[in-house]
Design an enzyme around this catalytic site. Structure first.
Site, short mmCIF file in Angstrom:
data_model
loop_
_atom_site.label_atom_id
_atom_site.label_comp_id
_atom_site.label_asym_id
_atom_site.label_seq_id
_atom_site.Cartn_x
_atom_site.Cartn_y
_atom_site.Cartn_z
N CYS A 96 0.84 -1.20 0.00
CA CYS A 96 0.00 0.00 0.00
C CYS A 96 0.88 1.25 0.00
CB CYS A 96 -0.89 -0.04 1.23
SG CYS A 96 -1.66 1.53 1.66
N GLU A 97 0.61 2.16 -0.92
CA GLU A 97 1.42 3.37 -1.01
C GLU A 97 1.18 4.34 0.14
OE1 GLU A 97 -1.03 6.36 -3.93
OE2 GLU A 97 0.16 4.80 -4.88
N HIS A 98 0.11 4.14 0.89
CA HIS A 98 -0.19 5.06 1.99
C HIS A 98 0.57 4.71 3.27
CE1 HIS A 98 -4.17 5.50 -0.35
NE2 HIS A 98 -3.35 6.48 -0.68
N HIS A 99 0.78 3.42 3.52
CA HIS A 99 1.45 3.00 4.75
C HIS A 99 2.64 2.09 4.50
CE1 HIS A 99 -2.84 3.80 5.83
NE2 HIS A 99 -2.25 4.52 6.76
N GLN A 137 -4.85 -0.71 -4.86
CA GLN A 137 -5.40 -1.86 -5.57
C GLN A 137 -6.18 -1.43 -6.80
OE1 GLN A 137 -7.32 -4.86 -3.14
NE2 GLN A 137 -8.60 -5.55 -4.84
N HIS A 165 -5.83 -6.33 2.84
CA HIS A 165 -4.89 -5.24 3.08
C HIS A 165 -4.47 -5.23 4.55
CE1 HIS A 165 -5.44 -2.83 -0.76
NE2 HIS A 165 -6.32 -3.81 -0.87
N CYS A 167 -2.90 -2.99 6.05
CA CYS A 167 -3.10 -1.69 6.69
C CYS A 167 -4.47 -1.61 7.36
CB CYS A 167 -2.94 -0.55 5.68
SG CYS A 167 -4.09 -0.60 4.30
#
Length: 206
Positions: A96-99, A137, A165, A167
């Protein structure tokens, strides 16, 4: 003056991304270990920065690969076959690019041949290529479909990804077992709901 050549447009052009050295990457890992509250110099962690940097090279090797090269060989002779080609249950992992936490799942891909067919392993390689990047995704699903559309010129492409996920399961709401499903359809799959249903039936028909 054309908008693309204005001084403002030239100033807005992004600078080429400088890739840090391995030493800089390892130093960043040591900083994160210390920020987490541990001692990066203790015996169990002394080699961790080098291991993490090497692992990142494997996790994110997709940035160095080109989907056009993966799909560059199309076989024109398929015995006149022009029906659906489906490869299901392709395992993948991404981050995940956020976490920067993993999400893990399976991809299902189908297409109707247009100008030819491709080796089935190549479809799995396309999934892996885009998955091994920092991702959402939704974007991953679309990139896979677009690459197959561009590389094979098929009559239609269908992609379904289902993933858990971490996250969601490891942080925040901490709900394990939650599955996220995304789809992308082109050509006949997008135009004809019956074709979408056929694809979904074949995917679920285990």
């Amino acid at each position: 003056m054309d908008a693309k050549t204005t001084p403002d447009a030239k100033r807005a052009a992004p600078e080429p991304l400088r890739r840090p050295s391995r030493e800089e990457a390892e130093a960043a890992v040591r900083t994160l270990i210390a920020w987490a509250g541990d001692d990066p110099a203790r015996e169990g962690l002394i080699e961790t920065p080098a291991r993490v940097t090497k692992a990142f090279g494997e996790f994110f090797k997709g940035y160095e690969e080109d989907p056009a090269e993966v799909l560059d060989r199309v076989f024109d002779e398929a015995g006149g076959y022009d029906d659906i080609v489906l490869v299901r249950d392709i395992p993948f992992f991404s981050h995940c690019e956020h976490h920067m936490v993993p999400f893990i799942g399976k991809a299902h891909i189908a297409y109707y041949p247009g100008q030819g067919v491709v080796g089935l392993s190549k479809l799995a390689r396309v999934v892996d290529l885009f998955a091994r990047r920092l991702q959402m995704q939704e974007r991953l699903t679309q990139q896979i479909a677009d690459a197959i559309e561009d590389g094979l010129a098929p009559r239609g492409v269908a992609v379904l990804l289902e993933a858990e996920h971490h996250c969601v399961s490891m942080r925040g709401v901490q709900k394990s077992g939650v599955s996220t499903i995304t789809t992308s359809f082109t050509g006949v799959f997008k135009q004809d709901v019956a074709e979408q249903n056929r694809f979904l039936t074949l995917v679920r028909g285990r």
